[in-house]
Design a protein around this motif. Structure first.
Motif, PDB file in Angstrom:
ATOM      1  N   UNK A 147       0.830  -1.209   0.000  1.00 55.19           N
ATOM      2  CA  UNK A 147       0.000   0.000   0.000  1.00 55.19           C
ATOM      3  C   UNK A 147       0.859   1.252   0.000  1.00 55.19           C
ATOM      4  N   UNK A 148       2.015   1.191   0.671  1.00 62.12           N
ATOM      5  CA  UNK A 148       2.928   2.335   0.686  1.00 62.12           C
ATOM      6  C   UNK A 148       3.478   2.630  -0.702  1.00 62.12           C
ATOM      7  N   UNK A 149       3.456   1.607  -1.575  1.00 60.17           N
ATOM      8  CA  UNK A 149       3.901   1.799  -2.963  1.00 60.17           C
ATOM      9  C   UNK A 149       2.765   2.293  -3.858  1.00 60.17           C
ATOM     10  N   UNK A 150       1.602   2.534  -3.253  1.00 60.37           N
ATOM     11  CA  UNK A 150       0.466   3.041  -4.012  1.00 60.37           C
ATOM     12  C   UNK A 150      -0.411   1.967  -4.621  1.00 60.37           C
ATOM     13  N   UNK A 151      -0.264   0.723  -4.161  1.00 61.16           N
ATOM     14  CA  UNK A 151      -1.067  -0.362  -4.711  1.00 61.16           C
ATOM     15  C   UNK A 151      -2.315  -0.613  -3.876  1.00 61.16           C
ATOM     16  N   UNK A 152      -3.375  -1.015  -4.567  1.00 60.01           N
ATOM     17  CA  UNK A 152      -4.537  -1.553  -3.886  1.00 60.01           C
ATOM     18  C   UNK A 152      -4.308  -3.046  -3.706  1.00 60.01           C
ATOM     19  N   UNK A 153      -4.674  -3.560  -2.552  1.00 59.81           N
ATOM     20  CA  UNK A 153      -4.511  -4.984  -2.274  1.00 59.81           C
ATOM     21  C   UNK A 153      -5.887  -5.635  -2.297  1.00 59.81           C
ATOM     22  N   UNK A 154      -6.060  -6.610  -3.179  1.00 60.15           N
ATOM     23  CA  UNK A 154      -7.345  -7.289  -3.329  1.00 60.15           C
ATOM     24  C   UNK A 154      -7.159  -8.774  -3.063  1.00 60.15           C
ATOM     25  N   UNK A 155      -8.092  -9.365  -2.349  1.00 67.64           N
ATOM     26  CA  UNK A 155      -7.973 -10.769  -1.972  1.00 67.64           C
ATOM     27  C   UNK A 155      -8.985 -11.622  -2.718  1.00 67.64           C
ATOM     28  N   UNK A 156      -8.548 -12.795  -3.144  1.00 67.81           N
ATOM     29  CA  UNK A 156      -9.486 -13.788  -3.660  1.00 67.81           C
ATOM     30  C   UNK A 156     -10.151 -14.414  -2.448  1.00 67.81           C
ATOM     31  N   UNK A 157     -11.355 -13.910  -2.112  1.00 71.86           N
ATOM     32  CA  UNK A 157     -11.933 -14.237  -0.799  1.00 71.86           C
ATOM     33  C   UNK A 157     -13.455 -14.140  -0.889  1.00 71.86           C
ATOM     34  N   UNK A 208      -6.857 -11.121   9.542  1.00 70.08           N
ATOM     35  CA  UNK A 208      -6.061  -9.885   9.483  1.00 70.08           C
ATOM     36  C   UNK A 208      -5.966  -9.384   8.050  1.00 70.08           C
ATOM     37  N   UNK A 209      -5.641 -10.287   7.136  1.00 67.63           N
ATOM     38  CA  UNK A 209      -5.517  -9.898   5.728  1.00 67.63           C
ATOM     39  C   UNK A 209      -6.860  -9.430   5.177  1.00 67.63           C
ATOM     40  N   UNK A 210      -7.929 -10.119   5.548  1.00 68.98           N
ATOM     41  CA  UNK A 210      -9.267  -9.759   5.074  1.00 68.98           C
ATOM     42  C   UNK A 210      -9.615  -8.325   5.439  1.00 68.98           C
ATOM     43  N   UNK A 211      -9.291  -7.934   6.667  1.00 66.00           N
ATOM     44  CA  UNK A 211      -9.601  -6.585   7.124  1.00 66.00           C
ATOM     45  C   UNK A 211      -8.755  -5.533   6.417  1.00 66.00           C
ATOM     46  N   UNK A 212      -7.508  -5.866   6.117  1.00 64.88           N
ATOM     47  CA  UNK A 212      -6.599  -4.888   5.540  1.00 64.88           C
ATOM     48  C   UNK A 212      -6.768  -4.715   4.034  1.00 64.88           C
ATOM     49  N   UNK A 213      -7.373  -5.693   3.375  1.00 62.80           N
ATOM     50  CA  UNK A 213      -7.521  -5.614   1.912  1.00 62.80           C
ATOM     51  C   UNK A 213      -8.528  -4.546   1.499  1.00 62.80           C
ATOM     52  N   UNK A 214      -8.266  -3.946   0.345  1.00 61.29           N
ATOM     53  CA  UNK A 214      -9.177  -2.917  -0.179  1.00 61.29           C
ATOM     54  C   UNK A 214     -10.432  -3.528  -0.792  1.00 61.29           C
ATOM     55  N   UNK A 215     -10.290  -4.703  -1.404  1.00 61.41           N
ATOM     56  CA  UNK A 215     -11.423  -5.366  -2.040  1.00 61.41           C
ATOM     57  C   UNK A 215     -11.311  -6.872  -1.850  1.00 61.41           C
ATOM     58  N   UNK A 216     -12.478  -7.528  -1.898  1.00 63.86           N
ATOM     59  CA  UNK A 216     -12.521  -8.991  -1.951  1.00 63.86           C
ATOM     60  C   UNK A 216     -13.106  -9.374  -3.301  1.00 63.86           C
ATOM     61  N   UNK A 217     -12.492 -10.348  -3.946  1.00 65.47           N
ATOM     62  CA  UNK A 217     -12.934 -10.778  -5.270  1.00 65.47           C
ATOM     63  C   UNK A 217     -13.417 -12.219  -5.218  1.00 65.47           C
ATOM     64  N   UNK A 218     -14.420 -12.522  -6.005  1.00 69.74           N
ATOM     65  CA  UNK A 218     -14.939 -13.876  -6.056  1.00 69.74           C
ATOM     66  C   UNK A 218     -15.035 -14.326  -7.510  1.00 69.74           C
ATOM     67  N   UNK A 219     -14.730 -15.587  -7.746  1.00 73.06           N
ATOM     68  CA  UNK A 219     -14.878 -16.179  -9.074  1.00 73.06           C
ATOM     69  C   UNK A 219     -16.197 -16.956  -9.084  1.00 73.06           C
ATOM     70  N   UNK A 220     -17.168 -16.555  -9.898  1.00 72.99           N
ATOM     71  CA  UNK A 220     -18.450 -17.273  -9.929  1.00 72.99           C
ATOM     72  C   UNK A 220     -18.252 -18.749 -10.278  1.00 72.99           C
ATOM     73  N   UNK A 221     -18.962 -19.619  -9.566  1.00 76.19           N
ATOM     74  CA  UNK A 221     -18.861 -21.062  -9.803  1.00 76.19           C
ATOM     75  C   UNK A 221     -20.255 -21.658  -9.866  1.00 76.19           C
TER      76      UNK A 221
END
Length: 249
Positions: A87-97, A128-141
């Motif tokens: 995040x300090x590098x200006x990136x958004x962090x998104x989790x496959x969650x 911890x990671x879930x809370x810190x991530x900017x977005x959660x992404x899901x792959x439809x199944x």
């Protein structure tokens, strides 16, 4: 170096995406890490991040089909440290969650600076990671199983990132800063010289536009001097060690 290899190196570096990466949170199975690294190389990611608190981490070359030579790995002691660094590098962090706030991975804008977080094989994304991530992404199944293998999920999502960035013409010209680009160009063109320089703490010598050394004889002299100094230092260390052992025996 053959003209074909030189051209391949240039084309690959020109398409690298410095603002796209993956961070794995203690993904511990070598074949999963290797598969993720291969996908990263395929979509133009130059560096991946791994939370690996136990010991020094290295991609196994035999499992990565050679991609370990072209992907840099940065390790972090814990996931919070890794996320904050990105995040300090200006990136958004998104989790496959899969959570209530997760969005379809195709609806996320991968043309923005992004780090894709992949959780461990057993527990998935940590709280911890879930809370810190900017977005959660899901792959439809559509089946009974509700999750993909971690490396398969990473490949699916990164393929979408590749599609979006290609549509936005982000692969059409070099996007890496010059210092990083030139360092990788040297290391890819001169892997043996790179190894010698790292062993003896030498600065990389200048290379020509075609990837060959500008002054091979000059480097040879510098390397031989460094090697002699290393041998002298080791000999002195052995002498001092022997004296200490004799004194205390």
């Amino acid at each position: 170096m053959t003209p074909e290899r030189y051209q391949r190196i240039r084309e690959t570096l020109d398409k690298r995406q410095p603002d796209l990466t993956v961070i794995t949170d203690e993904v511990y199975k070598p074949h999963n890490l290797a598969a993720i690294a291969r996908t990263c190389d395929a979509v133009g990611i130059p560096k991946i991040h791994c939370v690996w608190p136990r010991d020094e981490f290295r991609l196994r070359s035999s499992s990565t089909a050679g991609s370990s030579e072209w992907i840099e790995v940065q390790t972090h002691a814990d996931i919070a440290t890794g996320i904050h660094a990105l995040k300090a590098q200006g990136m958004k962090v998104v989790a496959a969650h899969l959570t209530d706030r997760a969005i379809n991975y195709r609806d996320y804008d991968f043309t923005q600076p992004t780090a894709l977080l992949m959780g461990t094989e057993k527990e998935g994304v940590s709280d911890i990671a879930s809370e810190l991530c900017d977005e959660h992404l899901v792959i439809p199944m559509q089946g009974m199983v509700r999750s993909f293998n971690v490396s398969v999920a990473a490949a699916i999502i990164l393929n979408e990132a590749h599609y979006q960035r290609e549509a936005a013409h982000m692969y059409d010209e070099s996007r890496m800063d010059r210092e990083w680009y030139q360092r990788l160009f040297f290391e890819w063109c001169q892997p043996q010289i790179t190894k010698l320089c790292k062993q003896h703490g030498l600065a990389y010598p200048a290379i020509r536009e075609d990837g060959e050394l500008e002054d091979p004889q000059g480097f040879s002299a510098m390397y031989n001097a460094a090697r002699r100094q290393t041998q002298k230092t080791r000999s002195e260390e052995r002498r001092v060690g022997k004296e200490c052992r004799s004194r205390w025996s």
